[in-house]
Design an enzyme around this catalytic site. Structure first.
Site, PDB file in Angstrom:
ATOM      1  N   ASP A 128      41.154  51.290  36.049  1.00  0.00           N
ATOM      2  CA  ASP A 128      40.364  52.228  36.844  1.00  0.00           C
ATOM      3  C   ASP A 128      39.366  51.526  37.750  1.00  0.00           C
ATOM      4  OD1 ASP A 128      38.699  51.376  34.558  1.00  0.00           O
ATOM      5  OD2 ASP A 128      37.259  52.811  35.378  1.00  0.00           O
ATOM      6  N   ASP A 153      40.495  39.069  32.604  1.00  0.00           N
ATOM      7  CA  ASP A 153      39.817  38.613  33.814  1.00  0.00           C
ATOM      8  C   ASP A 153      39.003  37.366  33.426  1.00  0.00           C
ATOM      9  OD1 ASP A 153      38.925  39.208  36.590  1.00  0.00           O
ATOM     10  OD2 ASP A 153      37.050  39.824  35.687  1.00  0.00           O
ATOM     11  N   LYS A 156      44.440  37.098  35.299  1.00  0.00           N
ATOM     12  CA  LYS A 156      43.897  36.483  36.521  1.00  0.00           C
ATOM     13  C   LYS A 156      43.484  35.053  36.192  1.00  0.00           C
ATOM     14  CE  LYS A 156      41.812  40.727  38.428  1.00  0.00           C
ATOM     15  NZ  LYS A 156      40.528  41.407  38.676  1.00  0.00           N
ATOM     16  N   ARG A 182      43.457  55.600  36.816  1.00  0.00           N
ATOM     17  CA  ARG A 182      44.225  55.219  35.613  1.00  0.00           C
ATOM     18  C   ARG A 182      45.603  55.868  35.564  1.00  0.00           C
ATOM     19  NH1 ARG A 182      40.678  52.519  32.195  1.00  0.00           N
ATOM     20  NH2 ARG A 182      38.548  53.293  32.064  1.00  0.00           N
ATOM     21  N   ASP A 209      45.047  45.484  28.893  1.00  0.00           N
ATOM     22  CA  ASP A 209      45.640  45.793  30.194  1.00  0.00           C
ATOM     23  C   ASP A 209      45.545  44.574  31.107  1.00  0.00           C
ATOM     24  OD1 ASP A 209      42.861  45.948  30.250  1.00  0.00           O
ATOM     25  OD2 ASP A 209      42.778  47.779  31.446  1.00  0.00           O
TER      26      ASP A 209
HETATM   27  P1  IMP Z   1      37.081  40.401  31.036  1.00  0.00           P
HETATM   28  O1  IMP Z   1      36.219  40.659  29.825  1.00  0.00           O
HETATM   29  O2  IMP Z   1      36.289  39.853  32.185  1.00  0.00           O
HETATM   30  O3  IMP Z   1      38.315  39.575  30.743  1.00  0.00           O
HETATM   31  O4  IMP Z   1      37.556  41.788  31.581  1.00  0.00           O
HETATM   32  C1  IMP Z   1      38.432  42.544  30.882  1.00  0.00           C
HETATM   33  C2  IMP Z   1      38.270  44.019  31.179  1.00  0.00           C
HETATM   34  O5  IMP Z   1      37.662  44.265  32.455  1.00  0.00           O
HETATM   35  C3  IMP Z   1      39.618  44.666  31.235  1.00  0.00           C
HETATM   36  O6  IMP Z   1      39.997  45.170  29.975  1.00  0.00           O
HETATM   37  C4  IMP Z   1      39.426  45.763  32.262  1.00  0.00           C
HETATM   38  O7  IMP Z   1      38.959  46.925  31.628  1.00  0.00           O
HETATM   39  C5  IMP Z   1      38.366  45.250  33.183  1.00  0.00           C
HETATM   40  N1  IMP Z   1      38.950  44.650  34.423  1.00  0.00           N
HETATM   41  C6  IMP Z   1      39.104  43.337  34.714  1.00  0.00           C
HETATM   42  N2  IMP Z   1      39.682  43.156  35.910  1.00  0.00           N
HETATM   43  C7  IMP Z   1      39.912  44.398  36.399  1.00  0.00           C
HETATM   44  C8  IMP Z   1      40.527  44.880  37.629  1.00  0.00           C
HETATM   45  O8  IMP Z   1      40.978  44.134  38.518  1.00  0.00           O
HETATM   46  N3  IMP Z   1      40.584  46.235  37.755  1.00  0.00           N
HETATM   47  C9  IMP Z   1      40.116  47.104  36.812  1.00  0.00           C
HETATM   48  N4  IMP Z   1      39.546  46.690  35.660  1.00  0.00           N
HETATM   49  C10 IMP Z   1      39.436  45.348  35.458  1.00  0.00           C
HETATM   50 MG    MG Z   2      40.204  47.233  29.414  1.00  0.00          MG
END
Ligand code: IMP
Ligand code: MG
Length: 176
Positions: free
Chosen positions: A160, A104, A132, A166, A101
């Site tokens: 969420d 980050d 992002k 969601r 989805d």
């Molecule tokens: P990462 O491991 O930091 O890249 O984060 C990935 C996961 O964190 C995604 O699959 C989302 O479930 C959650 N996530 C990251 N940013 C957001 C946001 O802005 N809103 C909600 N969930 C987020």
């Molecule tokens: Mg996720």
């Protein structure tokens, strides 16, 4: 404006903008895979809505599966990534596209990529609806990106805030 738990969120991305981005991704992935039958793997929970809508626009033969991972508690990425539900399909020699989805920090997608490479897949491409760039900390290539967004917390369209939001068809961002 909407309220989820203790926070207020304001409209950010419309359902039409999301649909446009997904259609573009479907066209691009159709073109890239030629006659190969890719296996699309959605990352639960967040990617369920994205992959579901993507598949309605993807017109060629494909297979679909899901994995479940978690790295988020509340609003900060905890660094810790857990592998919750494994993949039952035989992945050896398969061309896989992972659907997130949102990417980050990149922690989740990086660990998933490591796990998939251990399964001796032929190729592993990465697709995310939202990206992002200012939060991303990895050197890995993201093959398909729906939209680049600023480093704000968003909800809706599968995403969420502590379990809520969601089911919202559009995307809202945290009101500061
Ligand atoms: P990462 O491991 O930091 O890249 O984060 C990935 C996961 O964190 C995604 O699959 C989302 O479930 C959650 N996530 C990251 N940013 C957001 C946001 O802005 N809103 C909600 N969930 C987020
Ligand atoms: Mg996720």
């Amino acid at each position: 404006m909407i309220q989820l738990h203790d926070r207020a969120f304001i409209p950010f991305i419309t359902a039409g903008e999301i649909e446009f981005a997904i259609k573009q991704m479907a066209k691009q992935i159709e073109a890239d895979f030629g006659h190969e039958i890719p296996l699309f793997i959605g990352v639960l929970n967040g990617a369920f809505m994205f992959l579901s809508d993507f598949l309605k626009h993807y017109k060629k033969p494909c297979e679909v599966s899901f994995v479940k991972l978690a790295s988020y508690k509340g609003m900060t990425s905890s660094q810790k990534v857990e592998h919750l539900i494994g993949i039952k399909e035989d992945l050896s020699g398969r061309s896989v596209v992972v659907f997130e989805d949102i990417i980050d920090t990149g922690n989740t997608i990086e660990s998933l990529q490591v796990l998939l490479k251990q399964e001796s897949v032929k190729t592993c491409k990465l697709a995310t609806l939202f990206f992002k760039p200012d939060a991303f900390q990895k050197q890995i290539k993201i093959d398909y990106i729906g939209m680049h967004i600023p480093n704000n917390f968003i909800v809706g369209y599968g995403l969420d805030y502590n379990g809520l939001g969601r089911n919202i068809p559009e995307v809202y961002q945290l009101k500061n």
